[in-house]
Structure formats: structure tokens, C-alpha cells
Design an enzyme around this catalytic site. Sequence first.
Site, short mmCIF file in Angstrom:
data_model
loop_
_atom_site.label_atom_id
_atom_site.label_comp_id
_atom_site.label_asym_id
_atom_site.label_seq_id
_atom_site.Cartn_x
_atom_site.Cartn_y
_atom_site.Cartn_z
N HIS A 99 29.02 -48.72 -100.78
CA HIS A 99 27.50 -50.24 -100.96
C HIS A 99 26.91 -49.05 -99.28
O HIS A 99 25.97 -49.53 -99.22
CB HIS A 99 28.16 -51.00 -101.00
CG HIS A 99 27.78 -51.36 -102.31
ND1 HIS A 99 27.95 -52.85 -102.37
CD2 HIS A 99 28.02 -50.44 -102.91
CE1 HIS A 99 28.11 -52.77 -103.95
NE2 HIS A 99 28.27 -51.14 -104.43
N HIS B 248 34.80 -55.66 -98.58
CA HIS B 248 35.93 -54.72 -97.25
C HIS B 248 36.23 -54.83 -95.94
O HIS B 248 35.73 -55.37 -95.40
CB HIS B 248 34.53 -53.41 -97.29
CG HIS B 248 34.11 -53.25 -98.30
ND1 HIS B 248 34.71 -51.78 -99.86
CD2 HIS B 248 32.99 -52.64 -98.96
CE1 HIS B 248 34.58 -51.71 -100.67
NE2 HIS B 248 33.47 -52.02 -100.26
#
Length: 262
Positions: free
Chosen positions: A155, A214
Site C-alpha cells: 500500500h 504495518h
Amino acid sequence: MAGLERSAGLLGALLARRAARRGLPWLLLLLLLLGSAARALGLPPPSYLSLKRNLLNVYFVKLAWAWTFWLLLPFIGVTNYCLTRNVQDVLRRLSTLLVGTAVWYVCTQFFMYIENLTGSCYKSSALDVLHREHQNKHHCHQAGGFWHGFDISGHSFLLTYCALMIVEEMAVLEVLNTDRSSRLHGVVNALFIALSFLVTIWVLMFLSTAVYFHDFSHKLFGTLVGLSAWYGTYRFWYLKPFSPGLPPQNTCLSSKKSSYSR
């Protein structure tokens, strides 16, 4: 039509400028640092954007390259043809989308390779019981396991690259001048507003990734790959004769005036 014109003028003053092209990479890095710091300190409360199944993530981010590709395709084609009236030049500029597709594919495959190379299969996310018989993520998930490896943020990479690519292509509006009463002018305005909307979503979701998802190293690596892909194309290769080239800008079409900055 008047509302479309005003919206395009306002957005053009913000995004179709050299300052936007220069400032956006630094803005993304700042958002990465601030968002990751907030995550580390436990500051952000749960929100709709912290859900992986939120609509923006499912219907936009997961399809980020498709949205970017299919909106830039008519925008690059129409605006470059208006300026050059040369089909060969238009096809050359449209090849930037083929380059972008190759960058997207190669980088995402590389990320998966690194995750497989560095990972191991565990019984659960607690990482307590190791399944040594499953040597890749696919087989691990098929067996109901949890794969833990260096998961570079796709992403962060893709949102960085797509946002920067769109803003770079918007540079053409600094020299494009179309008849305000023509249908073509309305088409260009509509495409520009749609692309501006995409950039806003990409930056918002980049921040959401920084805040909620993340590890910092995974996001940093993904962002740096996105920045490197943008710099290697628009700041290096596209300046060379044998390349798709940059969008027509003031340096080569200084006699034209932009109707989007008024």
C-alpha cells in the site's frame, strides 16, 4: 458547467503546479513519520479507516493501479493530442502507463518474493508453534497457518507511486488552453477533477496505512521503493531522448497559457 469550471480552477491552483510536484514527496515522508510515531505512541483511536474492510480500502486502494491507469489513459491522450496534434507523440506519452504497469508488477512480485524468502509458517499469530513443512506463504495459508516474514507495505509503495505519477501528469494543464465553451474543455475538467479526487484518496489512505497498519520498517521500505520508482522515471529516464518523455510543460510550450489557473 460553471461549478465544474470553478472546481477545476481551484484544484488546478493546488495540484497542477510545480510546487505540488516538488512538495508531495516530502509531504508523504512527513505523513509516514508522523503517522508511524502516532501508532508507536498508541495515540490513534480505532476508527472506520482502521478496519481493513472499509470501503475506501476495498474499492479503491485494492484497485489503486487500475483506477490510476484508466483515468490517466484518456487524460494523457486528450491533453497531449490537444497540444501536439501528433498521434505518434500521444502514443509515446501513453507508454508511460505501460512503464507504470511494469513497475507495479515487478515491485509487487519482488515484495512477495522477499516475504517468502524471509518468512516462516506458524500455527497462529502468536508465533509460538513453527510449521517447518510449509515453506511458502501460499501453502502455509492453505494449511490454516500464519506466515510471518518481512512484509513490505505494498500500500505504501503503490499509493506513493500513483499519487506522484498523477501529479506529474497534471503538469500539462500549465500549458493547455482549450475553448471554455467546447465539450472538450468540459471533458478535460471532468477528468482532472476525477484525478484530483484520486490523489486525495491516495494521500488519505497513505496516512491511514501509516497510522494503523504495518511495522515502520515495512512502510518505510515500501514508500522508498515508490519514491525511487517515481524519481527513476520522471526525474531521470523520462528526461532522456529514448523514453516516453515528460508531459508538455512551459519549458517547451511557453507561448501557451493555462486556463485552469484563473
